[in-house]
Design a protein around this motif. Structure first.
Motif, PDB file in Angstrom:
ATOM      1  N   GLN A 151       0.830  -1.383  -0.089  1.00 19.14           N
ATOM      2  CA  GLN A 151       0.100  -0.237   0.040  1.00 19.14           C
ATOM      3  C   GLN A 151       1.014   1.154  -0.068  1.00 19.14           C
ATOM      4  O   GLN A 151       0.578   2.243  -0.781  1.00 19.14           O
ATOM      5  N   ALA A 152       1.974   1.322   0.562  1.00 20.12           N
ATOM      6  CA  ALA A 152       2.989   2.283   0.765  1.00 20.12           C
ATOM      7  C   ALA A 152       3.512   2.767  -0.689  1.00 20.12           C
ATOM      8  O   ALA A 152       3.615   3.687  -1.179  1.00 20.12           O
ATOM      9  N   ALA A 153       3.845   1.566  -1.223  1.00 20.25           N
ATOM     10  CA  ALA A 153       4.388   1.742  -2.744  1.00 20.25           C
ATOM     11  C   ALA A 153       3.323   2.140  -3.532  1.00 20.25           C
ATOM     12  O   ALA A 153       3.571   3.095  -4.691  1.00 20.25           O
ATOM     13  N   ILE A 154       2.049   1.700  -3.604  1.00 18.53           N
ATOM     14  CA  ILE A 154       0.944   2.029  -4.462  1.00 18.53           C
ATOM     15  C   ILE A 154       0.822   3.901  -4.119  1.00 18.53           C
ATOM     16  O   ILE A 154       0.457   4.644  -5.170  1.00 18.53           O
TER      17      ILE A 154
ATOM     18  N   GLN B 234      -6.644   5.467 -15.395  1.00 17.89           N
ATOM     19  CA  GLN B 234      -7.033   6.884 -14.876  1.00 17.89           C
ATOM     20  C   GLN B 234      -6.508   6.770 -13.313  1.00 17.89           C
ATOM     21  O   GLN B 234      -5.970   7.777 -12.966  1.00 17.89           O
ATOM     22  N   LYS B 235      -6.725   5.768 -12.600  1.00 17.51           N
ATOM     23  CA  LYS B 235      -6.541   5.820 -11.199  1.00 17.51           C
ATOM     24  C   LYS B 235      -4.933   5.268 -10.936  1.00 17.51           C
ATOM     25  O   LYS B 235      -4.363   5.813  -9.955  1.00 17.51           O
ATOM     26  N   TYR B 236      -4.460   4.432 -11.764  1.00 14.12           N
ATOM     27  CA  TYR B 236      -3.250   3.920 -11.551  1.00 14.12           C
ATOM     28  C   TYR B 236      -2.226   3.964 -12.732  1.00 14.12           C
ATOM     29  O   TYR B 236      -2.046   2.867 -13.241  1.00 14.12           O
ATOM     30  N   PRO B 237      -1.973   4.879 -13.346  1.00 15.04           N
ATOM     31  CA  PRO B 237      -1.248   5.089 -14.616  1.00 15.04           C
ATOM     32  C   PRO B 237      -0.023   4.297 -14.827  1.00 15.04           C
ATOM     33  O   PRO B 237       0.556   3.718 -15.688  1.00 15.04           O
TER      34      PRO B 237
ATOM     35  N   ILE C 288      -5.505  -4.547  -9.348  1.00 15.93           N
ATOM     36  CA  ILE C 288      -6.511  -5.107 -10.453  1.00 15.93           C
ATOM     37  C   ILE C 288      -7.608  -5.752  -9.372  1.00 15.93           C
ATOM     38  O   ILE C 288      -8.807  -6.038  -9.995  1.00 15.93           O
ATOM     39  N   ALA C 289      -7.145  -6.374  -8.221  1.00 14.44           N
ATOM     40  CA  ALA C 289      -8.307  -7.047  -7.413  1.00 14.44           C
ATOM     41  C   ALA C 289      -9.409  -5.928  -7.000  1.00 14.44           C
ATOM     42  O   ALA C 289     -10.537  -6.455  -6.527  1.00 14.44           O
TER      43      ALA C 289
ATOM     44  N   ASP D 163     -10.698  -1.287 -17.677  1.00 12.46           N
ATOM     45  CA  ASP D 163      -9.249  -0.933 -18.034  1.00 12.46           C
ATOM     46  C   ASP D 163      -8.999   0.628 -18.055  1.00 12.46           C
ATOM     47  O   ASP D 163      -8.001   0.968 -17.420  1.00 12.46           O
ATOM     48  N   TRP D 164      -9.633   1.281 -18.360  1.00 14.55           N
ATOM     49  CA  TRP D 164      -9.771   2.632 -18.988  1.00 14.55           C
ATOM     50  C   TRP D 164      -9.613   3.334 -17.452  1.00 14.55           C
ATOM     51  O   TRP D 164      -8.600   4.194 -17.007  1.00 14.55           O
TER      52      TRP D 164
END
Length: 267
Positions: A57-60, A135-138, A106-107, A130-131
């Motif tokens: 989570q920190a990496a995200i 948008q959330k996680y480019p 993805i989960a 996917d779009w």
């Protein structure tokens, strides 16, 4: 005494528990092997423990805020208030961490909806899912667009559902996969444009529309000459560049699906 060796007891201060640093390290490794959790540094919340989930989570969070280029084990450790080397007890390295990050995001969302049965409905849902993900996680784009991408568990479920969209048509397994790839490759292609613009916006602080109204238009005007480029000149007058990524994505998606429909009409 932790190791059984005789210890010198100082006249003042706390009684030592270890005869040496190597003895202390050995005892620490034994506690970790026995399943003891490693708590965050004193500057962090002492109630929270360093875990794989916390590291992911920190990496995200870092990738979301600063882009994929900011990802490093040192940066993530700083986010957690932990020592860099402590992360390696949970994650072997940055590449393995990236896999866990992609699997996690993805989960969090899925295109799989039971009521969607028609191929066009399903593939529209796949593309829009996917779009939204891009948008959330480019930062996931370089991973999912690689031809050598590891097929993760959650990703495999999405691919299986997508392939089943074309059940009942006279298509080979390879043709089904190629149709799914046609849709997902289109989506990731527009997603890369959007992600690159986001990165440039983070670096420059300039919105795309403002760039086109300033430097972009100036550069284009030096290249586009109305007599030689009447189509480009008309486009530049109407709308320079991509004004709306969402509108561009939806327009192109409809055209891609129209083309697939022509193919399937004969199957």
């Amino acid at each position: 005494m932790e190791c059984g060796a005789a210890l010198e007891v100082p006249s003042r201060g706390r009684r030592p528990r270890y005869c040496s640093r190597s003895c202390q390290a050995k005892a620490y490794r034994a506690r970790v092997a026995a399943g003891a959790t490693v708590t965050r540094a004193a500057t962090a919340d002492p109630e929270r423990s360093l875990t794989v989930d916390a590291i992911v989570q920190a990496a995200i969070d870092v990738a979301d805020a600063e882009g994929a280029g900011a990802l490093s084990m040192r940066r993530i450790a700083a986010e957690l208030g932990a020592g860099t080397m402590s992360l390696y007890r949970y994650v072997p390295g940055k590449e393995e961490l990236l896999v866990l990050m992609v699997e996690e995001v993805i989960a969090r969302q899925s295109a799989r909806t039971p009521e969607l049965t028609g191929w066009r409905e399903r593939m529209t849902a796949v593309a829009r899912n996917d779009w939204e993900l891009y948008q959330k996680y480019p930062w996931v784009l370089p991973f999912v667009t690689s031809p050598r991408t590891v097929l993760l568990q959650n990703m495999s479920e999405e691919v299986e559902w997508s392939l089943a969209s074309f059940e009942g048509f006279d298509l080979t397994p390879v043709e089904k996969f190629q149709l799914v790839m046609t849709v997902t490759n289109y989506t990731s292609g527009v997603g890369l444009l959007m992600a690159n613009d986001r990165e440039q916006r983070l670096n420059s602080g300039v919105e795309l529309a403002d760039w086109w109204e300033g430097p972009g238009r100036e550069i284009a005007s030096e290249v586009v000459v109305s007599e030689r480029h009447p189509q480009l000149s008309a486009l530049m007058a109407a709308q320079p560049g991509i004004a709306d990524f969402d509108q561009a994505f939806e327009f192109g998606l409809a055209r891609v699906l129209d083309g697939i429909e022509l193919l399937l009409d004969g199957r």
